[in-house]
Design an enzyme around this catalytic site. Structure first.
Site, PDB file in Angstrom:
ATOM      1  CB  SER A   6     -46.066  29.995  54.054  1.00 63.68           C
ATOM      2  OG  SER A   6     -46.631  28.730  53.760  1.00 63.68           O
ATOM      3  CG  ASP A  31     -44.858  26.551  51.209  1.00 63.73           C
ATOM      4  OD1 ASP A  31     -43.766  26.693  50.630  1.00 63.73           O
ATOM      5  OD2 ASP A  31     -45.164  27.142  52.256  1.00 63.73           O
ATOM      6  CG  MET A  33     -45.587  20.680  49.721  1.00 66.24           C
ATOM      7  SD  MET A  33     -45.774  20.266  51.449  1.00 66.24           S
ATOM      8  CE  MET A  33     -45.187  21.791  52.207  1.00 66.24           C
ATOM      9  CG  HIS A  62     -41.235  26.925  47.853  1.00 68.34           C
ATOM     10  ND1 HIS A  62     -41.060  26.715  49.212  1.00 68.34           N
ATOM     11  CD2 HIS A  62     -40.247  26.212  47.245  1.00 68.34           C
ATOM     12  CE1 HIS A  62     -40.028  25.918  49.421  1.00 68.34           C
ATOM     13  NE2 HIS A  62     -39.526  25.582  48.238  1.00 68.34           N
ATOM     14  CG  MET A  64     -41.085  22.455  48.278  1.00 72.23           C
ATOM     15  SD  MET A  64     -41.695  22.663  49.963  1.00 72.23           S
ATOM     16  CE  MET A  64     -42.993  23.832  49.635  1.00 72.23           C
ATOM     17  CG  MET A 132     -35.737  24.883  51.477  1.00 75.03           C
ATOM     18  SD  MET A 132     -37.285  25.813  51.546  1.00 75.03           S
ATOM     19  CE  MET A 132     -38.118  25.058  52.950  1.00 75.03           C
TER      20      MET A 132
HETATM   21  C1  DX5 Z   1     -41.956  24.078  54.295  1.00 75.76           C
HETATM   22  C2  DX5 Z   1     -42.577  25.261  53.609  1.00 75.76           C
HETATM   23  C3  DX5 Z   1     -42.607  26.531  54.415  1.00 75.76           C
HETATM   24  C4  DX5 Z   1     -43.437  26.476  55.616  1.00 75.76           C
HETATM   25  C5  DX5 Z   1     -43.053  27.588  56.548  1.00 75.76           C
HETATM   26  O1  DX5 Z   1     -41.939  23.036  53.389  1.00 75.76           O
HETATM   27  O2  DX5 Z   1     -41.832  25.554  52.454  1.00 75.76           O
HETATM   28  O3  DX5 Z   1     -43.017  27.618  53.626  1.00 75.76           O
HETATM   29  O4  DX5 Z   1     -44.795  26.553  55.309  1.00 75.76           O
HETATM   30  O5  DX5 Z   1     -43.804  27.418  57.670  1.00 75.76           O
HETATM   31  P1  DX5 Z   1     -43.329  27.881  59.100  1.00 75.76           P
HETATM   32  O6  DX5 Z   1     -43.166  29.353  59.032  1.00 75.76           O
HETATM   33  O7  DX5 Z   1     -44.453  27.441  59.972  1.00 75.76           O
HETATM   34  O8  DX5 Z   1     -42.039  27.179  59.390  1.00 75.76           O
HETATM   35 ZN    ZN Z   2     -42.063  27.613  50.975  1.00 74.82          ZN
END
Ligand code: DX5
Ligand code: ZN
Length: 209
Positions: A6, A31, A33, A62, A64, A132
């Protein structure tokens, strides 16, 4: 094990180098958001287009976001292999149809408090289920090992119903937590801080594989 770093934890002032470092992985995980579905804003279509241009490996997007239907078009790029939306978001069914109609593989994700039961109606025509393993919103959180029960449930359901989706987990993945993922039946892991904070992202990717 498929590995999708990510880029949330990457250094965005040298994106080119950061993307280069992870080209031995299977996918770049993006990711997205919106500051509403999760209490954080990451990056949007403009940076995603740059990554699409820089990367040789495919993109695993992804979303969100509260309204995935509104955003899908902007993330459906030539290297986009998967777009994953959340079952907790608006119009999940329509959003999945839109992704599929664009010839992109569909993913559905569940937050830690959502049960596998809630996505059972979608499983027949889904390509990926994302469980998740942290509350979505931020990188660098601790892995929630109890989410492995959901992974095992999904492995069982997939077998019973003779389905083909892959199982992905996201959040807190490192060399400390990879074995439990593997033993539970996970097919693909997302790793942000473990890969990008490692002295050698390439080694980190190798160790997860
Ligand atoms: C959280 C994200 C993850 C995150 C993972 O909202 O969806 O993809 O970036 O990061 P680490 O590996 O640092 O937990
Ligand atoms: Zn993610």
């Amino acid at each position: 094990m498929l590995v999708a770093p990510s880029i949330l934890t990457a250094n965005f002032t040298k994106l080119n180098e950061e993307i280069d470092k992870i080209q031995t992985a299977d996918y770049v995980h993006l990711d997205i958001m919106d500051g509403h579905f999760v209490p954080n804003i990451s990056f949007g279509p403009h940076i995603t287009r740059s990554i699409n241009h820089l990367s040789h490996i495919p993109l695993d997007v992804h979303l969100m976001v509260t309204d995935p239907l509104y955003w899908i078009d902007q993330f459906a790029l030539d290297k986009t292999e998967y777009i994953t939306i959340h079952v907790e978001a608006n119009d999940a069914e329509e959003a999945l149809k839109k992704i599929r109609d664009k010839g992109i593989k569909t993913g559905i994700s569940i937050k830690p408090n959502t049960k596998v039961y809630d996505i059972v109606p979608f499983l027949n025509d889904i390509d990926l289920v994302l469980v998740m393993t942290v509350e979505p919103g931020f990188g660098g959180q601790s892995f929630m090992a109890d989410m492995m029960e959901k992974v095992k449930e999904l492995v069982e359901l997939r077998k019973q119903k003779k389905l083909h989706f892959i199982i992905e987990v996201d959040g807190g993945i490192s060399n400390q937590t990879i074995d439990i993922c593997k033993d539970s039946g996970v097919d693909m892991v997302v790793a942000g801080s473990y890969v990008f904070n490692h002295k050698s992202p390439k080694e980190a990717i190798e160790s997860l594989k």
